[in-house]
Structure formats: structure tokens, C-alpha cells
Design an enzyme around this catalytic site. Structure first.
Site, short mmCIF file in Angstrom:
data_model
loop_
_atom_site.label_atom_id
_atom_site.label_comp_id
_atom_site.label_asym_id
_atom_site.label_seq_id
_atom_site.Cartn_x
_atom_site.Cartn_y
_atom_site.Cartn_z
N GLU A 90 0.84 -1.19 0.00
CA GLU A 90 0.00 0.00 0.00
C GLU A 90 0.88 1.24 0.00
O GLU A 90 1.94 1.27 0.61
CB GLU A 90 -0.91 -0.01 1.23
CG GLU A 90 -1.88 -1.18 1.18
CD GLU A 90 -2.78 -1.30 2.40
OE1 GLU A 90 -3.92 -1.70 2.21
OE2 GLU A 90 -2.32 -1.01 3.52
N CYS A 103 3.36 8.54 1.01
CA CYS A 103 3.95 7.62 1.97
C CYS A 103 4.20 6.31 1.23
O CYS A 103 3.26 5.71 0.71
CB CYS A 103 2.98 7.44 3.14
SG CYS A 103 3.54 6.26 4.36
N CYS A 110 6.29 -6.86 7.27
CA CYS A 110 7.42 -6.31 8.02
C CYS A 110 7.84 -7.33 9.07
O CYS A 110 7.00 -8.02 9.65
CB CYS A 110 7.01 -5.00 8.71
SG CYS A 110 8.37 -4.19 9.58
N CYS A 114 6.66 -4.63 15.79
CA CYS A 114 6.20 -3.63 16.77
C CYS A 114 4.73 -3.94 17.10
O CYS A 114 3.92 -4.09 16.19
CB CYS A 114 6.34 -2.22 16.20
SG CYS A 114 8.02 -1.80 15.68
N CYS A 117 1.61 -1.96 15.56
CA CYS A 117 1.62 -1.66 14.12
C CYS A 117 1.05 -2.83 13.32
O CYS A 117 1.49 -3.97 13.47
CB CYS A 117 3.04 -1.35 13.66
SG CYS A 117 3.16 -0.94 11.91
N GLY A 155 7.00 -1.88 6.10
CA GLY A 155 8.38 -2.35 6.01
C GLY A 155 9.38 -1.46 6.72
O GLY A 155 9.05 -0.35 7.14
N GLU A 156 10.58 -1.97 6.87
CA GLU A 156 11.66 -1.25 7.55
C GLU A 156 12.73 -0.91 6.50
O GLU A 156 13.44 -1.80 6.02
CB GLU A 156 12.22 -2.11 8.69
CG GLU A 156 13.51 -1.61 9.29
CD GLU A 156 13.52 -0.13 9.68
OE1 GLU A 156 12.58 0.35 10.34
OE2 GLU A 156 14.49 0.56 9.31
N SER A 187 12.21 6.80 7.54
CA SER A 187 11.87 6.52 8.94
C SER A 187 12.33 5.11 9.30
O SER A 187 12.05 4.16 8.59
CB SER A 187 10.36 6.65 9.14
OG SER A 187 10.02 6.43 10.50
N SER A 210 11.65 6.04 14.93
CA SER A 210 10.48 5.66 15.70
C SER A 210 10.93 5.24 17.09
O SER A 210 11.58 4.22 17.25
CB SER A 210 9.76 4.50 15.00
OG SER A 210 9.32 4.93 13.73
N LEU A 211 10.59 6.05 18.09
CA LEU A 211 11.11 5.80 19.44
C LEU A 211 10.05 5.12 20.33
O LEU A 211 10.26 4.02 20.81
CB LEU A 211 11.57 7.13 20.06
CG LEU A 211 12.51 7.03 21.24
CD1 LEU A 211 13.79 6.30 20.89
CD2 LEU A 211 12.83 8.42 21.78
N HIS A 212 8.96 5.81 20.55
CA HIS A 212 7.74 5.27 21.18
C HIS A 212 7.86 4.87 22.65
O HIS A 212 6.85 4.58 23.28
CB HIS A 212 7.18 4.08 20.40
CG HIS A 212 6.99 4.35 18.95
ND1 HIS A 212 6.53 5.55 18.47
CD2 HIS A 212 7.22 3.58 17.85
CE1 HIS A 212 6.47 5.50 17.14
NE2 HIS A 212 6.89 4.33 16.74
N1 SAH Z 1 9.68 0.72 9.91
C1 SAH Z 1 9.83 2.16 9.84
C2 SAH Z 1 8.90 2.76 8.82
C3 SAH Z 1 7.44 2.73 9.21
S1 SAH Z 1 7.01 4.36 9.62
C4 SAH Z 1 9.67 2.75 11.22
O1 SAH Z 1 9.34 2.03 12.12
O2 SAH Z 1 9.94 3.93 11.39
C5 SAH Z 1 5.46 4.18 10.30
C6 SAH Z 1 5.35 5.01 11.56
O3 SAH Z 1 4.05 4.80 12.14
C7 SAH Z 1 6.35 4.57 12.59
O4 SAH Z 1 6.80 5.66 13.33
C8 SAH Z 1 5.50 3.64 13.44
O5 SAH Z 1 6.04 3.41 14.68
C9 SAH Z 1 4.20 4.40 13.48
N2 SAH Z 1 3.07 3.59 13.88
C10 SAH Z 1 2.98 2.25 13.82
N3 SAH Z 1 1.80 1.83 14.28
C11 SAH Z 1 1.13 2.94 14.64
C12 SAH Z 1 -0.16 3.16 15.17
N4 SAH Z 1 -0.99 2.15 15.43
N5 SAH Z 1 -0.54 4.44 15.41
C13 SAH Z 1 0.28 5.47 15.13
N6 SAH Z 1 1.51 5.32 14.62
C14 SAH Z 1 1.94 4.07 14.38
#
Ligand code: SAH
Length: 356
Positions: A90, A103, A110, A114, A117, A155-156, A187, A210-212
Site C-alpha cells: 500500500e 507515503c 514487516c 512492533c 503496528c 516495512g523497515e 523513517s 520511531s522511538l515510542h
Molecule cells: N519501519 C519504519 C517505517 C514505518 S514508519 C519505522 O518504524 O519507522 C510508520 C510510523 O508509524 C512509525 O513511526 C510507526 O512506529 C508508526 N506507527 C505504527 N503503528 C502505529 C499506530 N498504530 N498508530 C500510530 N503510529 C503508528
């Protein structure tokens, strides 16, 4: 077979010469590809028919095609782009007042896992080839002039580093689509060796991380990648990247209700982020995902509290709204197509009205 949409502009001349074709044809090919935006070699009418036939046979543009289009009420469009082997990814087109952002995805599924996701909820099928990444852009740009790319789809990117970099270099090339490097954001979830590689490219793409979660305990729970590259290694890699490139890193922090949204977490986040010179933070409320109904979106107040804590500690912070939720096109909602049930799916030739 090599696809034309994976060949960098400077590679055409040697490829042609090897095949006994006159070198000036390279310029005509580039004109056809990136000025006339042909979608079929037959449209390259400046080339002799015999050469067009050879190009068709040896360097087809791509085998990618749009399989479905879904539209969100906010104008966001999600394209399902399918490939020869039946797999699909997508890509999302996001209009705003002064920009039109795409995007793009780098893998089918992937492997990062996480928990919040959808992209990784069914694991990985395969990485995309460079032309399959470029194809998303080429198919997307027919629906409007793209001003920005974010590599934030499925994907990463640092796990599929070479194909991603080739695709982005092609899209960035002045003799190709010529999209400015500063308009491209990569990202990563924190694949540490990727930072030094990207820094060594000497190209000014933007980098998001992506830290979270600001502690190893929580981050390892949410993002398995943290067990391989824990926070101290990740933050050291970010700081080194910034020092070397003088480029600002943006940390993405998806706020999940009752999980990573306490005042203490916000304070800890500020402490962690401040170890990276000039770093910024984007706060994003969690988009709901079907495979984890227990994970909830935080309320506005929590988002504002987080913002306040970070700002008071002089961390540059933005509150972000993820777009396209009603089309399952928002952050974290992209997933494997075979299982996907996109809303408002229509045939690509008859897109539905944005106001239904
Ligand atoms: N694999 C890479 C590229 C994906 S970017 C990465 O992790 O950065 C997609 C972004 O959306 C990332 O920052 C991811 O952590 C965030 N994301 C994933 N699931 C999400 C969700 N349910 N709600 C909001 N953001 C989310």
C-alpha cells in the site's frame, strides 16, 4: 530482468554502449522516462522502433500496477500496488494546502513486530526491489504532483537498505524525477548500522526515528528491535549521525493510552531526546489497529500534557494528526493486502467521490 524504473540516469549510457547502441540515445530515453513520463516504451516516439522493441524486451519499465484505490474523507488516497508475483503493498497520497505527500512502502509486510503496528502483524513476505519502490512514486504522481515522500509505509527501510537507497536516489536525481533530497524522509525503527551507512551517503535526506518509549524495559516490550539495539546504542548512533551530517533527527513518539503516556514517561523522553543535539519530537496519537483492540488512542488532554512537558524542557515538539484513518491509511494501519479489507474500495478507473 532489470526494470527501467530501477536504472539510475547515469547508468543508461554505459548500458546502451555495451549493447552497441549510440550513447546519445541515453538522453532521449531519460527525456521519455522523466519528462514525458511514458508508461510504455511505445510512447517513446523519438526512439527508432527497433530500439523500442529491444528496450521492451530487456528493460521493461516495471510490472507494477494499481489494483485498488480507497479514499478517506479527508482526501487521503490509498493505492494498492500489485506486482508480477501477486504480492502487493500500500502507498498513501496525502494532500495538504501547500504539499502533496506520498507515503511509500519498502517491504511486503514487516519483520520488526512492533506490537502497535498492523504492518508487522502478519510477518514479512519479502523486500521490494528498487523498481517496485520507484513504481509507487511513478503511479502516485499520475494523481497529482508529489512534493514530498515519506518512507513510512509498510516495512523497515534500513532492512531493505540497498533497494530503498537506489529508489530514493533515482527519484532524487536531477536527470530523473528531481524530487529534492530535503523533501524525502526516511523513517527507521532503529536499525543501528543503518545510521552510519546513511551518513556516509552524503545525501541530505531527512531521517526520522520511531522511538515510542524512553526506557529499555517498555521499548523492548513494544518494539522487539530494542532487544537487539537498546536505547543507549540507538541514541549514540543518532548523536553520531547528527554530529557527522549536521542534520536534525526527528523522533516519532506514538502515544498509547495507559502504556507510554504518563508524565514520568514524558519527562524521561525529554531526557533521552536531549542527548541528541537539535533533535525534534513528533507526538502522534495511536491509530486504532484491528489486531490489538486493547491498545487505545489517548485523549487530547494527555497529548497536550506530553507536549507541555517536552516544551518546558526545550525539546522542539509537534503534535501530529495521522491522516486517512477512515480509509485504514493512517500510520500503523497499512497491512498485507491479502488480509486487508480496505474501506471504499473502487476500481482504479472510477475513483469514488471523496464525499460519500
Ligand atoms: N519501519 C519504519 C517505517 C514505518 S514508519 C519505522 O518504524 O519507522 C510508520 C510510523 O508509524 C512509525 O513511526 C510507526 O512506529 C508508526 N506507527 C505504527 N503503528 C502505529 C499506530 N498504530 N498508530 C500510530 N503510529 C503508528
Amino acid at each position: 530482468m532489470r526494470k527501467a524504473w530501477s536504472i539510475l540516469p547515469e547508468e543508461w549510457k554505459p548500458l546502451l554502449v555495451e549493447r552497441g547502441v549510440r550513447p546519445f540515445r541515453a538522453e532521449q530515453i531519460l527525456q521519455a522516462l522523466y519528462r514525458d513520463w511514458i508508461d510504455d516504451w511505445d510512447q517513446a516516439t523519438t526512439l527508432p522502433k527497433e530500439l523500442r522493441e529491444r528496450l521492451k524486451a530487456e528493460f521493461p519499465l516495471t510490472d507494477a500496477e494499481i489494483r485498488a484505490v480507497s479514499r478517506g474523507l479527508d482526501g487521503t488516497e490509498k493505492l494498492l500496488v500489485g506486482f508480477e508475483d501477486g504480492e502487493a503493498v500500500e502507498t498513501v497520497l496525502i494532500p495538504a494546502r501547500d504539499r502533496f505527500t506520498q507515503c511509500i512502502s519498502t517491504q511486503v509486510g514487516c519483520a520488526m513486530g512492533c506490537v502497535f503496528c498492523a504492518s508487522g502483524s502478519q510477518g514479512i513476505v519479502r523486500s521490494l526491489e528498487a523498481d517496485e519502490i520507484v513504481a509507487q512514486f511513478m503511479l502516485g504522481r499520475r494523481r497529482g504532483e508529489i512534493t514530498n515522500i515519506v518512507v513510512m509505509g509498510m516495512g523497515e527501510p534500513f532492512v531493505n537498505y540497498d533497494a530503498t537507497m537506489r529508489a530514493l536516489r533515482l527519484i532524487n536525481s536531477g536527470r530523473g524525477p528531481n524530487l529534492g533530497a530535503r523533501h524525502v524522509t526516511i523513517s527507521t525503527c532503529g536499525i543501528v548500522p543503518g545510521f552510519a551507512r546513511l551518513a556516509a551517503e552524503g545525501i541530505q535526506f531527512e531521517l526520522s526515528v520511531s522511538l515510542h518509549a524512553p526506557t529499555d524495559e517498555l521499548r523492548s516490550e513494544l518494539m522487539p528491535v530494542n532487544r537487539r539495539w537498546p536505547l543507549d546504542e540507538l541514541i549514540a548512533a543518532c548523536a553520531a549521525y547528527t554530529r557527522q551530517t549536521k542534520r536534525i533527527i526527528t523522533f516519532e513518539y506514538t502515544v498509547i493510552k495507559g502504556v507510554n503516556d504518563s508524565r514520568e514517561m514524558a519527562e524521561e523522553l525529554a531526557r533521552v531526546v536531549r542527548q541528541v543535539p537539535m533533535a525534534k519530537v513528533n507526538l502522534i496519537p495511536l491509530s486504532p489497529v484491528a489486531h490489538r483492540p486493547d491498545l487505545k488512542t489517548p485523549d487530547e488532554q494527555t497529548m497536550l500534557m506530553f507536549l507541555d512537558v517536552l516544551m518546558k524542557r526545550r525539546v522542539q515538539t509537534m503534535l501530529r494528526r495521522s491522516r486517512g484513518k477512515d480509509a485504514n491509511a493512517a500510520c500503523g494501519q497499512l497491512r498485507l493486502s491479502r488480509a486487508a479489507t480496505p474501506m471504499r474500495t473502487t476500481s482504479p478507473h472510477r475513483p469514488s467521490s471523496p464525499v460519500e
